[in-house]
Design a protein around this motif. Structure first.
Motif, PDB file in Angstrom:
ATOM      1  N   LEU A  49       0.731  -1.198  -0.061  1.00  0.00           N
ATOM      2  CA  LEU A  49       0.117  -0.111   0.048  1.00  0.00           C
ATOM      3  C   LEU A  49       0.832   1.297   0.014  1.00  0.00           C
ATOM      4  O   LEU A  49       0.496   2.241  -0.523  1.00  0.00           O
ATOM      5  N   PHE A  50       1.997   1.353   0.781  1.00  0.00           N
ATOM      6  CA  PHE A  50       2.825   2.465   0.708  1.00  0.00           C
ATOM      7  C   PHE A  50       3.409   2.695  -0.572  1.00  0.00           C
ATOM      8  O   PHE A  50       3.556   3.777  -0.862  1.00  0.00           O
ATOM      9  N   GLU A  51       3.810   1.752  -1.330  1.00  0.00           N
ATOM     10  CA  GLU A  51       4.495   1.725  -2.533  1.00  0.00           C
ATOM     11  C   GLU A  51       3.540   2.484  -3.447  1.00  0.00           C
ATOM     12  O   GLU A  51       3.862   3.286  -4.530  1.00  0.00           O
ATOM     13  N   ARG A  52       1.988   2.171  -3.490  1.00  0.00           N
ATOM     14  CA  ARG A  52       1.309   2.974  -4.223  1.00  0.00           C
ATOM     15  C   ARG A  52       1.040   4.165  -3.887  1.00  0.00           C
ATOM     16  O   ARG A  52       0.661   5.210  -4.617  1.00  0.00           O
ATOM     17  N   LEU A  53       1.070   4.387  -2.328  1.00  0.00           N
ATOM     18  CA  LEU A  53       0.821   5.808  -1.998  1.00  0.00           C
ATOM     19  C   LEU A  53       2.196   6.548  -2.225  1.00  0.00           C
ATOM     20  O   LEU A  53       2.242   7.870  -2.696  1.00  0.00           O
ATOM     21  N   SER A  54       3.393   6.087  -2.458  1.00  0.00           N
ATOM     22  CA  SER A  54       4.603   6.633  -2.647  1.00  0.00           C
ATOM     23  C   SER A  54       4.632   7.023  -4.111  1.00  0.00           C
ATOM     24  O   SER A  54       5.237   8.240  -4.534  1.00  0.00           O
ATOM     25  N   ALA A  55       3.819   6.429  -5.193  1.00  0.00           N
ATOM     26  CA  ALA A  55       3.825   6.944  -6.530  1.00  0.00           C
ATOM     27  C   ALA A  55       3.016   8.367  -6.488  1.00  0.00           C
ATOM     28  O   ALA A  55       3.712   9.257  -7.127  1.00  0.00           O
ATOM     29  N   HIS A  56       1.981   8.519  -5.748  1.00  0.00           N
ATOM     30  CA  HIS A  56       1.328   9.626  -5.798  1.00  0.00           C
ATOM     31  C   HIS A  56       2.075  10.762  -4.858  1.00  0.00           C
ATOM     32  O   HIS A  56       2.133  11.767  -5.554  1.00  0.00           O
ATOM     33  N   GLY A  57       2.925  10.311  -4.141  1.00  0.00           N
ATOM     34  CA  GLY A  57       3.786  11.322  -3.463  1.00  0.00           C
ATOM     35  C   GLY A  57       4.874  11.911  -4.349  1.00  0.00           C
ATOM     36  O   GLY A  57       5.382  13.077  -4.442  1.00  0.00           O
ATOM     37  N   HIS A  58       5.579  10.972  -5.065  1.00  0.00           N
ATOM     38  CA  HIS A  58       6.701  11.450  -6.024  1.00  0.00           C
ATOM     39  C   HIS A  58       6.149  12.255  -7.086  1.00  0.00           C
ATOM     40  O   HIS A  58       6.833  13.282  -7.657  1.00  0.00           O
ATOM     41  N   GLU A  59       4.728  11.978  -7.561  1.00  0.00           N
ATOM     42  CA  GLU A  59       4.198  12.771  -8.551  1.00  0.00           C
ATOM     43  C   GLU A  59       3.994  14.196  -7.901  1.00  0.00           C
ATOM     44  O   GLU A  59       4.154  15.251  -8.634  1.00  0.00           O
ATOM     45  N   LEU A  60       3.576  14.292  -6.760  1.00  0.00           N
ATOM     46  CA  LEU A  60       3.280  15.618  -6.154  1.00  0.00           C
ATOM     47  C   LEU A  60       4.664  16.439  -5.775  1.00  0.00           C
ATOM     48  O   LEU A  60       4.698  17.595  -6.129  1.00  0.00           O
ATOM     49  N   ASP A  61       5.536  15.662  -5.572  1.00  0.00           N
ATOM     50  CA  ASP A  61       6.873  16.352  -5.286  1.00  0.00           C
ATOM     51  C   ASP A  61       7.243  16.580  -6.330  1.00  0.00           C
ATOM     52  O   ASP A  61       7.905  17.936  -6.528  1.00  0.00           O
ATOM     53  N   GLY A  62       7.101  15.940  -7.656  1.00  0.00           N
ATOM     54  CA  GLY A  62       7.859  16.634  -8.929  1.00  0.00           C
ATOM     55  C   GLY A  62       7.102  17.726  -9.416  1.00  0.00           C
ATOM     56  O   GLY A  62       7.650  18.682  -9.837  1.00  0.00           O
ATOM     57  N   GLU A  63       5.818  17.970  -9.046  1.00  0.00           N
ATOM     58  CA  GLU A  63       4.880  18.977  -9.521  1.00  0.00           C
ATOM     59  C   GLU A  63       5.173  20.223  -8.576  1.00  0.00           C
ATOM     60  O   GLU A  63       5.383  21.338  -9.282  1.00  0.00           O
ATOM     61  N   LEU A  64       5.351  20.127  -7.367  1.00  0.00           N
ATOM     62  CA  LEU A  64       5.856  21.192  -6.549  1.00  0.00           C
ATOM     63  C   LEU A  64       7.319  21.488  -6.760  1.00  0.00           C
ATOM     64  O   LEU A  64       7.584  22.823  -6.880  1.00  0.00           O
ATOM     65  N   LYS A  65       8.059  20.705  -7.480  1.00  0.00           N
ATOM     66  CA  LYS A  65       9.544  21.257  -7.717  1.00  0.00           C
ATOM     67  C   LYS A  65       9.371  21.862  -9.008  1.00  0.00           C
ATOM     68  O   LYS A  65      10.186  22.895  -9.082  1.00  0.00           O
ATOM     69  N   ARG A  66       8.630  21.561  -9.913  1.00  0.00           N
ATOM     70  CA  ARG A  66       8.313  22.294 -11.271  1.00  0.00           C
ATOM     71  C   ARG A  66       7.936  23.670 -11.051  1.00  0.00           C
ATOM     72  O   ARG A  66       8.325  24.806 -11.570  1.00  0.00           O
ATOM     73  N   LEU A  67       6.809  23.864  -9.922  1.00  0.00           N
ATOM     74  CA  LEU A  67       6.249  25.070  -9.709  1.00  0.00           C
ATOM     75  C   LEU A  67       7.295  25.999  -8.845  1.00  0.00           C
ATOM     76  O   LEU A  67       6.994  27.281  -8.976  1.00  0.00           O
ATOM     77  N   GLU A  68       8.216  25.616  -8.284  1.00  0.00           N
ATOM     78  CA  GLU A  68       9.344  26.237  -7.794  1.00  0.00           C
ATOM     79  C   GLU A  68       9.957  27.142  -8.821  1.00  0.00           C
ATOM     80  O   GLU A  68      10.354  28.387  -8.440  1.00  0.00           O
ATOM     81  N   GLN A  69       9.976  26.668 -10.002  1.00  0.00           N
ATOM     82  CA  GLN A  69      10.771  27.340 -11.136  1.00  0.00           C
ATOM     83  C   GLN A  69       9.507  28.102 -11.821  1.00  0.00           C
ATOM     84  O   GLN A  69      10.121  28.814 -12.898  1.00  0.00           O
ATOM     85  N   GLU A  70       8.518  28.192 -11.582  1.00  0.00           N
ATOM     86  CA  GLU A  70       7.409  28.678 -12.337  1.00  0.00           C
ATOM     87  C   GLU A  70       7.417  30.243 -12.063  1.00  0.00           C
ATOM     88  O   GLU A  70       7.451  30.914 -11.083  1.00  0.00           O
ATOM     89  N   PRO A  71       7.611  31.117 -13.156  1.00  0.00           N
ATOM     90  CA  PRO A  71       7.922  32.522 -12.908  1.00  0.00           C
ATOM     91  C   PRO A  71       6.415  33.281 -12.813  1.00  0.00           C
ATOM     92  O   PRO A  71       6.276  34.344 -12.141  1.00  0.00           O
ATOM     93  N   ASP A  72       5.403  32.556 -13.101  1.00  0.00           N
ATOM     94  CA  ASP A  72       4.033  33.065 -12.883  1.00  0.00           C
ATOM     95  C   ASP A  72       3.652  32.715 -11.505  1.00  0.00           C
ATOM     96  O   ASP A  72       2.982  31.783 -11.018  1.00  0.00           O
ATOM     97  N   ARG A  73       3.921  33.612 -10.453  1.00  0.00           N
ATOM     98  CA  ARG A  73       3.596  33.571  -9.047  1.00  0.00           C
ATOM     99  C   ARG A  73       1.976  33.615  -8.822  1.00  0.00           C
ATOM    100  O   ARG A  73       1.342  32.891  -7.958  1.00  0.00           O
TER     101      ARG A  73
END
Length: 251
Positions: A98-122
């Motif tokens: 179950l944690f592996e499945r949850l981890s996939a969502h966590g990695h996806e959200l972490d990647g999205e947050l990391k991309r938004l850190e470089q987003e110029p449109d605040r």
């Protein structure tokens, strides 16, 4: 001679092949160790950077850094707790799935947050921030639930084992402290056994006395006469003393 050379060549090839296999395995293990060390160092650096951003920056950038830090901390702690617990409790393997499945969502959200850190449109990022916080809260809550359930299970097993061990120690301690009553019990048992033996002997004596008075005493058996002190010696007849009958006397 040719057979010996063939056997020697085969043994040499086997030794070379084994050495190459062991070398490849050692290189692979060293490579995995280096990769693991590099990954841990990278995570440590990234966590330190996120912590610095969450404290040093305000607004959208600081909120994104704090969300990533909270998400990564919760997921890492849950993964470690489940991995350690699964070694002693096989039932936690399903929780690991179950944690592996949850981890996939966590990695996806972490990647999205990391991309938004470089987003110029605040402004656009600020509009997405409530939805991102809600997703992060769901993932963190699920991870915390798995982690605390695993820890509660391990603690309950430890408490049950400790209670059982305490009961066994109390019983053994009571048996060890029973030295003062053991001699008294032994003396009491010996005295009771001696009294029972004396009572049985007295009853047997009384019964023998009663049977002796009621029944007539048997007559003693006649004793044989003693042999003479000097019994007569048997007469010895020699061969020349035997008389052979004469023929005329027989007629």
């Amino acid at each position: 001679m040719e057979a010996a050379l063939i056997i020697f060549a085969l043994m040499l090839l086997a030794i070379v092949g084994l050495g190459a296999y062991l070398t490849v395995k050692a290189v692979g293990a060293a490579k995995r160790g280096v990769e693991r060390t590099v990954a841990q160092a990278r995570r440590s650096v990234e966590d330190t950077t996120l912590r610095a951003k969450s404290f040093g920056q305000v607004g959208v950038a600081g909120a994104l850094a704090q969300l990533r830090l909270d998400l990564r901390t919760s997921m890492r702690a849950t993964q470690q707790a489940l991995a350690e617990g699964a070694q002693a409790d096989a039932s936690l393997r399903e929780s690991l799935g179950l944690f592996e499945r949850l981890s996939a969502h966590g990695h996806e959200l972490d990647g999205e947050l990391k991309r938004l850190e470089q987003e110029p449109d605040r402004q656009r990022t600020a509009e997405l921030l409530p939805d991102l916080r809600e997703r992060a809260a769901k993932i963190i809550q699920a991870a915390d639930s798995l982690r605390w359930a695993a820890r509660d299970r391990a603690r309950r097993f430890a408490e049950d084992d400790l209670s059982l061990l305490s009961d066994q120690i109390q019983m053994d301690s009571g048996a060890l402290r029973d030295w003062s009553r053991e001699p008294v019990d032994d003396l009491a048992a010996a005295a009771a056994e001696w009294d029972a033996a004396q009572s049985a002997q007295s009853a047997q004596s009384a019964q023998s006395a009663q049977s002796g008075q009621s029944a007539p005493s048997p007559e003693p058996a006649p004793t044989p006469r003693p042999a003479a002190l000097n019994p007569p010696a048997p007469t010895v007849q020699y061969p020349w003393q035997q008389k052979t009958p004469r023929p005329e006397s027989a007629g």
